[in-house]
Scaffold this motif. Structure first.
Motif, short mmCIF file in Angstrom:
data_model
loop_
_atom_site.label_atom_id
_atom_site.label_comp_id
_atom_site.label_asym_id
_atom_site.label_seq_id
_atom_site.Cartn_x
_atom_site.Cartn_y
_atom_site.Cartn_z
N ILE A 1 10.35 -0.96 -11.80
CA ILE A 1 9.92 -0.14 -10.71
C ILE A 1 8.42 0.37 -11.16
N LEU A 2 8.01 0.64 -12.26
CA LEU A 2 6.95 0.93 -12.84
C LEU A 2 5.76 -0.02 -12.33
N GLY A 3 6.40 -1.19 -12.67
CA GLY A 3 5.25 -2.21 -12.20
C GLY A 3 5.07 -2.49 -10.59
N GLN A 4 6.11 -2.18 -9.85
CA GLN A 4 6.05 -2.22 -8.63
C GLN A 4 5.03 -0.94 -8.35
N GLY B 1 1.65 -2.18 -8.88
CA GLY B 1 1.29 -3.27 -8.01
C GLY B 1 0.79 -3.14 -6.71
N ARG B 2 1.54 -1.95 -6.05
CA ARG B 2 1.10 -1.67 -4.87
C ARG B 2 -0.40 -1.33 -4.52
N GLY C 1 -2.66 -2.99 -5.75
CA GLY C 1 -3.28 -4.50 -5.35
C GLY C 1 -3.53 -4.72 -3.78
N ASN C 2 -2.11 -4.29 -3.11
CA ASN C 2 -2.27 -4.25 -1.66
C ASN C 2 -3.34 -3.52 -1.10
N PHE C 3 -3.61 -2.35 -1.83
CA PHE C 3 -4.82 -1.37 -1.49
C PHE C 3 -5.95 -2.19 -1.50
N ILE C 4 -6.31 -2.93 -2.45
CA ILE C 4 -7.46 -3.51 -2.60
C ILE C 4 -7.70 -4.46 -1.62
N ASN C 5 -6.58 -5.31 -1.39
CA ASN C 5 -6.60 -6.25 -0.40
C ASN C 5 -6.59 -5.89 1.24
N GLN C 6 -6.12 -4.69 1.39
CA GLN C 6 -6.17 -4.07 2.70
C GLN C 6 -4.95 -4.66 3.33
N GLU C 7 -3.80 -4.89 2.82
CA GLU C 7 -2.58 -5.27 3.22
C GLU C 7 -1.49 -4.33 2.97
N ALA C 8 -0.05 -4.46 3.45
CA ALA C 8 1.05 -3.71 3.20
C ALA C 8 0.78 -2.35 3.82
N HIS C 9 -0.18 -2.40 5.01
CA HIS C 9 -0.58 -0.92 5.54
C HIS C 9 0.48 -0.81 6.86
N GLY C 10 0.42 0.53 7.17
CA GLY C 10 1.21 0.89 8.36
C GLY C 10 0.65 0.74 9.75
N GLY C 11 0.87 1.14 10.73
CA GLY C 11 0.10 1.24 11.97
C GLY C 11 -1.03 2.10 12.11
N PRO C 12 -1.87 2.14 13.30
CA PRO C 12 -3.02 2.76 13.50
C PRO C 12 -2.62 4.41 13.48
N PRO D 1 -1.55 4.52 5.02
CA PRO D 1 -1.54 3.95 3.78
C PRO D 1 -0.08 3.64 3.41
N ALA D 2 0.56 2.68 4.06
CA ALA D 2 1.88 2.66 3.40
C ALA D 2 2.08 2.18 2.02
N PHE D 3 1.09 1.61 1.55
CA PHE D 3 1.06 1.13 0.01
C PHE D 3 1.28 2.35 -0.77
N LEU D 4 0.76 3.27 -0.55
CA LEU D 4 0.50 4.59 -1.19
C LEU D 4 1.96 5.29 -0.91
N TYR D 5 2.51 5.38 0.27
CA TYR D 5 3.69 6.01 0.16
C TYR D 5 4.76 5.18 -0.91
N GLU D 6 4.87 3.90 -0.77
CA GLU D 6 5.72 3.08 -1.55
C GLU D 6 5.22 3.47 -3.01
#
Length: 259
Positions: free
Chosen positions: A124-127, A130-131, A133-144, A170-175
């Motif tokens: 869970i610490l790694g997860q 790791g999120r 990394g999604n931030f850098i790639n601008q992925e795993a985000h929520g709606g507008p 910023p759904a990555f941040l929430y997770e």
């Protein structure tokens, strides 16, 4: 937008995504190594095990994602190998790592549930790490979202969540935040656990609860018909985790009565 390339070494590009994932793996390994020492498990087993778990996790995460998003790769199958572009599904990673870890544990006759408890906080610490990394790639985000809403976050998050003319949740941040909370709960619970396996199963339940709700706002969900795959899997893991904890406690109570 943050440059996804951290360093250029000649023709070689080292991307932030890879740096962040490597950091997550290394911290997770260090934590599991320390936890093994504290629980009379030869820590070399942890080091040997991760040589199987890490590649199995990456392969499982990528394969899971590609299977459910095949329409994105059908025209260019080689793109399925480009994991530095993102597209790793954590549930596939968990499955791949679980199979590899179970193979190793069974082969060397190690206590399955104790090893699972040792690894769960690292996972869970790694997860949580790791999120980013999604931030850098601008992925795993929520709606507008509105600029007023996103302005509640630090500027570096606000700027990175400005994608193609719109701001996004910023759904990555929430997770990531939820994962850090789960990590703290697992570390707090460890000395209070009633039986081996409780920490691993509690991880499944707590992570899946957060993922179920966060998944509802994501725009890149893998779909199975009208359903979000991650939500279906989360519900299954919540049920399995609760049932597993109850079964382990009932088994321990039965053993206590026999004594």
């Amino acid at each position: 937008m943050i440059d996804p390339v951290a360093v250029n070494i000649g023709p070689l590009q080292i991307r932030w995504y890879g740096v962040i994932m490597a950091t997550a793996f290394l911290l997770g390994i260090y934590l599991a190594y320390r936890r093994a020492l504290q629980n009379n498990i030869d820590p070399n087993h942890i080091l040997n095990m991760v040589t199987l778990i890490i590649p199995a996790s990456i392969i499982g995460a990528r394969l899971y994602y590609v299977i459910f998003a095949w329409e994105n790769y059908a025209g260019n199958p080689l793109e399925a190998l480009a994991i530095w572009h993102g597209g790793l599904a954590i549930h596939g990673g968990i499955l791949g790592g679980l199979l590899a870890g179970l193979f190793y544990v069974r082969r060397y006759g190690l206590p399955v549930w104790k090893i699972a408890d040792i690894i769960a906080p690292s996972l869970i610490l790694g997860q949580a790490i790791g999120r980013w990394g999604n931030f850098i790639n601008q992925e795993a985000h929520g709606g507008p979202v509105s600029e007023q809403f996103i302005s509640h976050f630090p500027d570096f998050i606000k700027n990175q969540m400005f994608i193609e003319g719109s701001y996004y949740h910023p759904a990555f941040l929430y997770e990531s935040t939820w994962d850090f909370i789960v990590f703290i709960i697992l570390m707090w619970r460890w000395p209070r656990k009633k039986t081996d396996g409780e920490i691993a199963l509690l991880y499944l339940v707590l992570y899946s609860v957060g993922r179920f709700f966060i998944e509802s706002i994501r725009t890149d969900s893998l779909m199975l018909g009208p359903f979000r795959v991650a939500q279906l899997v989360s519900l299954a893991l919540i049920a399995a985790g609760i049932a597993g904890i109850m079964a382990l406690r009932k088994r321990n109570q039965a053993w206590a009565k026999k004594r």
